[in-house]
Write a protein that holds these residues in place. Structure first.
Motif, PDB file in Angstrom:
ATOM      1  N   GLN A 154      33.507  38.505  39.392  1.00  0.00           N
ATOM      2  CA  GLN A 154      33.648  39.493  38.324  1.00  0.00           C
ATOM      3  C   GLN A 154      34.403  40.730  38.810  1.00  0.00           C
ATOM      4  OE1 GLN A 154      29.560  40.020  36.989  1.00  0.00           O
ATOM      5  NE2 GLN A 154      29.701  38.247  35.632  1.00  0.00           N
ATOM      6  N   SER A 155      35.502  40.479  39.520  1.00  0.00           N
ATOM      7  CA  SER A 155      36.330  41.560  40.042  1.00  0.00           C
ATOM      8  C   SER A 155      37.184  42.163  38.929  1.00  0.00           C
ATOM      9  CB  SER A 155      37.238  41.033  41.157  1.00  0.00           C
ATOM     10  OG  SER A 155      36.475  40.475  42.199  1.00  0.00           O
ATOM     11  N   ARG A 156      37.782  43.298  39.235  1.00  0.00           N
ATOM     12  CA  ARG A 156      38.641  43.971  38.254  1.00  0.00           C
ATOM     13  C   ARG A 156      40.068  43.478  38.301  1.00  0.00           C
ATOM     14  NH1 ARG A 156      36.776  49.091  37.188  1.00  0.00           N
ATOM     15  NH2 ARG A 156      38.457  49.211  35.655  1.00  0.00           N
ATOM     16  N   VAL A 157      40.478  42.906  39.441  1.00  0.00           N
ATOM     17  CA  VAL A 157      41.824  42.338  39.596  1.00  0.00           C
ATOM     18  C   VAL A 157      41.667  40.906  40.094  1.00  0.00           C
ATOM     19  CG1 VAL A 157      44.046  42.504  40.765  1.00  0.00           C
ATOM     20  CG2 VAL A 157      42.829  44.593  40.113  1.00  0.00           C
ATOM     21  N   LEU A 158      42.306  39.964  39.415  1.00  0.00           N
ATOM     22  CA  LEU A 158      42.198  38.546  39.751  1.00  0.00           C
ATOM     23  C   LEU A 158      43.575  38.025  40.141  1.00  0.00           C
ATOM     24  CD1 LEU A 158      40.307  36.069  39.798  1.00  0.00           C
ATOM     25  CD2 LEU A 158      40.876  35.691  37.394  1.00  0.00           C
ATOM     26  N   LEU A 159      43.688  37.532  41.384  1.00  0.00           N
ATOM     27  CA  LEU A 159      44.943  37.005  41.909  1.00  0.00           C
ATOM     28  C   LEU A 159      44.774  35.511  42.149  1.00  0.00           C
ATOM     29  CD1 LEU A 159      45.554  39.731  44.668  1.00  0.00           C
ATOM     30  CD2 LEU A 159      46.338  39.803  42.287  1.00  0.00           C
ATOM     31  N   LEU A 160      45.605  34.700  41.513  1.00  0.00           N
ATOM     32  CA  LEU A 160      45.482  33.247  41.610  1.00  0.00           C
ATOM     33  C   LEU A 160      46.826  32.655  42.029  1.00  0.00           C
ATOM     34  CD1 LEU A 160      43.549  32.706  38.258  1.00  0.00           C
ATOM     35  CD2 LEU A 160      42.562  32.810  40.537  1.00  0.00           C
ATOM     36  N   ASP A 161      46.836  31.985  43.161  1.00  0.00           N
ATOM     37  CA  ASP A 161      48.061  31.387  43.688  1.00  0.00           C
ATOM     38  C   ASP A 161      48.050  29.882  43.401  1.00  0.00           C
ATOM     39  OD1 ASP A 161      50.390  30.811  44.976  1.00  0.00           O
ATOM     40  OD2 ASP A 161      49.763  31.524  46.946  1.00  0.00           O
ATOM     41  N   GLU A 162      48.849  29.458  42.444  1.00  0.00           N
ATOM     42  CA  GLU A 162      48.924  28.049  42.035  1.00  0.00           C
ATOM     43  C   GLU A 162      47.533  27.470  41.766  1.00  0.00           C
ATOM     44  OE1 GLU A 162      51.552  26.434  41.242  1.00  0.00           O
ATOM     45  OE2 GLU A 162      53.010  27.917  41.894  1.00  0.00           O
TER      46      GLU A 162
END
Length: 276
Positions: A154-162
């Motif tokens: 439940q973070s404020r920034v979501l980074l998803l690599d592929e």
């Protein structure tokens, strides 16, 4: 939480620059999709934002430079799902997802930790796998568990690599539908690196196209996903058309010459506005 990147440069030891003067902004409640050819810098950019690499330039969260953050402060606000994932731990699916909340866990696991883990498993439709061990899962199932682990924090920034690697078409759409819903409902900032241009066109509020470590084009999908831009960046002739308001990109042929079939301005940066 607004993400701002200014004048970002990065080079691995002994090599040339991988990222060159990157400028971009990603906003809460929006999905920003980063696309580009292999080795264009997508994964490196996400690792810089996640605090795994130390670039030059500025990365800001709500105006505060992350270079001054402690590691646990970055992990509190930023959740990162890498492209390369490996684990030899003997864990069940539920235990693995629960570990995504490691920054809030104590020796005693409470309802405030169990409830989000159950919620995300149900949201992804994999609650039936909760008691299975990770080494019993298929590649696609493991990918779903990794996504659950990223979401449960439940973070404020979501980074998803592929994040769609190893998933079939139905699960690709379900994952992106869920990510968009969560992004809007929770007002989080979601940044996804993708290869599929049609999925980028369908789900992105903003598209960032990287080429040779630089931002070649940035803007709404309709503005930047043009046949000219795709030809210049990917070396492919394609047809771009709107179907019920959604862009459809159809590859036609490879461009073997130096983009000779593209119109002028192939090597010029584009920002999605006319005349720039």
């Amino acid at each position: 939480m607004k993400l701002q990147i200014e004048r970002l440069l990065f080079a691995y030891d002994g090599g040339g620059p991988v990222l060159r003067d990157i400028h971009l902004e990603a906003l809460p409640g929006e999905v920003t999709v980063i696309i580009g050819p292999n080795a264009s810098g997508k994964s490196t950019l996400l690792k810089c934002v996640a605090g795994m690499l130390k670039p030059r330039g500025a990365i800001r969260l709500d105006g505060k430079e992350t270079s001054g953050f402690k590691k646990d402060e970055i992990t509190q606000w930023v959740s990162y799902l890498p492209q390369e994932k490996s684990s030899r731990a003997v864990l069940t699916v539920f235990e693995a997802v629960l570990l995504g909340r490691i920054q809030s866990l104590s020796w005693r696991v409470g309802k405030e930790d169990l409830a989000p883990a159950l919620e995300v498993l149900e949201g992804l439709g994999i609650e039936r796998l909760a008691s299975r061990f990770l080494d019993e899962l298929s590649g696609g199932q493991k990918q779903m568990v990794s996504i659950a682990q990223a979401l449960v924090r439940q973070s404020r920034v979501l980074l998803l690599d592929e994040p769609l690697s190893g998933l079939d078409l139905r699960h690709e759409l379900e994952i992106l539908d869920l990510l968009r819903e969560i992004t809007v409902q929770r007002r989080i900032t979601t940044v996804i690196a993708l290869h599929d241009l049609n999925l980028a066109a369908r789900y992105a509020d903003k598209v960032v196209i990287l080429k040779d470590g630089d931002v070649f084009a940035l803007g709404e999908p309709e503005a930047v996903l043009t046949s000219q831009t795709i030809g210049a960046v990917y070396g492919v002739n394609c047809k771009v058309a709107a179907d019920d308001g959604v862009l459809q990109i159809t590859p036609l042929s490879s461009i073997r010459s130096k983009f000779g079939n593209c119109s002028e301005g192939n090597n010029r940066k584009m920002d999605g506005t006319v005349g720039n």
